[in-house]
Design a protein around this motif. Sequence first.
Motif, PDB file in Angstrom:
ATOM      1  N   MET A  31      11.255  16.516 -38.938  1.00  0.00           N
ATOM      2  CA  MET A  31      10.734  14.952 -39.540  1.00  0.00           C
ATOM      3  C   MET A  31      10.380  14.056 -38.295  1.00  0.00           C
ATOM      4  SD  MET A  31      12.615  12.366 -42.035  1.00  0.00           S
ATOM      5  CE  MET A  31      13.583  11.390 -41.001  1.00  0.00           C
ATOM      6  N   TRP A  32       9.132  13.615 -38.192  1.00  0.00           N
ATOM      7  CA  TRP A  32       8.847  12.646 -37.281  1.00  0.00           C
ATOM      8  C   TRP A  32       8.566  11.260 -37.923  1.00  0.00           C
ATOM      9  CZ3 TRP A  32       7.606  14.546 -32.145  1.00  0.00           C
ATOM     10  CH2 TRP A  32       7.452  15.771 -32.003  1.00  0.00           C
ATOM     11  N   TRP A  33       8.830  10.307 -37.262  1.00  0.00           N
ATOM     12  CA  TRP A  33       8.777   9.105 -37.502  1.00  0.00           C
ATOM     13  C   TRP A  33       8.014   8.040 -36.704  1.00  0.00           C
ATOM     14  CZ3 TRP A  33      11.069   4.706 -35.638  1.00  0.00           C
ATOM     15  CH2 TRP A  33      12.274   4.846 -34.665  1.00  0.00           C
ATOM     16  N   CYS A  34       7.361   7.165 -37.070  1.00  0.00           N
ATOM     17  CA  CYS A  34       6.764   5.948 -36.134  1.00  0.00           C
ATOM     18  C   CYS A  34       6.806   4.690 -36.834  1.00  0.00           C
ATOM     19  CB  CYS A  34       5.447   6.392 -35.439  1.00  0.00           C
ATOM     20  SG  CYS A  34       4.215   6.454 -36.627  1.00  0.00           S
ATOM     21  N   THR A  35       6.372   3.551 -36.077  1.00  0.00           N
ATOM     22  CA  THR A  35       5.630   2.319 -36.787  1.00  0.00           C
ATOM     23  C   THR A  35       4.532   2.198 -36.194  1.00  0.00           C
ATOM     24  OG1 THR A  35       6.773   1.075 -35.025  1.00  0.00           O
ATOM     25  CG2 THR A  35       8.123   1.565 -37.191  1.00  0.00           C
ATOM     26  N   VAL A  36       3.576   1.595 -36.911  1.00  0.00           N
ATOM     27  CA  VAL A  36       2.183   1.142 -36.521  1.00  0.00           C
ATOM     28  C   VAL A  36       1.774  -0.258 -36.628  1.00  0.00           C
ATOM     29  CG1 VAL A  36       1.521   3.363 -37.471  1.00  0.00           C
ATOM     30  CG2 VAL A  36       1.351   1.209 -38.986  1.00  0.00           C
TER      31      VAL A  36
END
Length: 323
Positions: free
Chosen positions: A101-106
Amino acid sequence: MMSENLPTSVRYVKNGSKGRWWNAARNRDQVHLGWMEIPPSLLRRPSYPEIERRIRKFWSKKRGLTEKGKKGGATQDFNQLCDLLKSPSQHIWVTFQDGFMWWCTVRDGAIPNPAGESKAEGHFWLECDRPWSNRSLKGKLLADADLPGSVTRTAGFQGTVCEPDAPDMIQRIIRGEKDAQAVLASKARQEYERTTRQLVAQLRWKDFEQLVDLILARCGWVRINTLKKNTEGIDAEVENLAAAEIAFVQVKSSANQAVLNDYVKRFNARRDRYARMIFAVHSPNGKLVLPKNNPAVQIWEDGRIANLVVRLGLGEWVEGRIA
């Protein structure tokens, strides 16, 4: 470590059909999207009534769908695009790729692809504020195999964007926080293990010998034969067919470092036959130290035995021998 001041909302995103834009997204810290029917000018400065009109027109041309299906598909499509254009910085964005599972904010603001959509890049993208990561804020790898099913089932979503089934759980996992019920269960298990350790110390020798046999059997080790038997212990050979290994097992009621060293020498002299040695001791006399650079030797003391009893479901058996 990054600041833990994360958005309180979560969205799942797919970087193209079957993740075909994932490489570009990950390597360039972006989220890559499609919607070729929406011109760059509308992506830069959205007019949502016009965007909705174009999406409904696009779906009206779809073949093989009922009018109800076309309407529902257009509505879902429009809502997904709105999530990407209306303050996407308010969400944590997650995706599932390469077994993690990968995550980020934009950052807010769509960036149209000047070269146009291709197999390698989307029609437009969002720039990451926090880059894609497959680790929690505390550094734990977020492997699919270690995540709850309520989290990973979102990976099967057929669209581009959705709110996942367990957003609170995803946030907790990303922050590296433990579930409250899991913490209580862990404490209860630790207490059970501590009590079991005390019970193991009370076992009669014959019961302890049988307990070691049960543990070995549940771990896939089958006794080949008994080499020697006396009132203090047994030497036994056990075999693990799946691992294609034969192990030398020594069970002792009590042993000190000198006794352990003696059996390690015997084991080392027969490495042509034995892949490992298991030294199980009921009541160790002082601290037993494993030989250096010899991982094939295992010591099963009361603490290790208690751990195996709990994990292998032998607690009732031990209780029955003491009660």
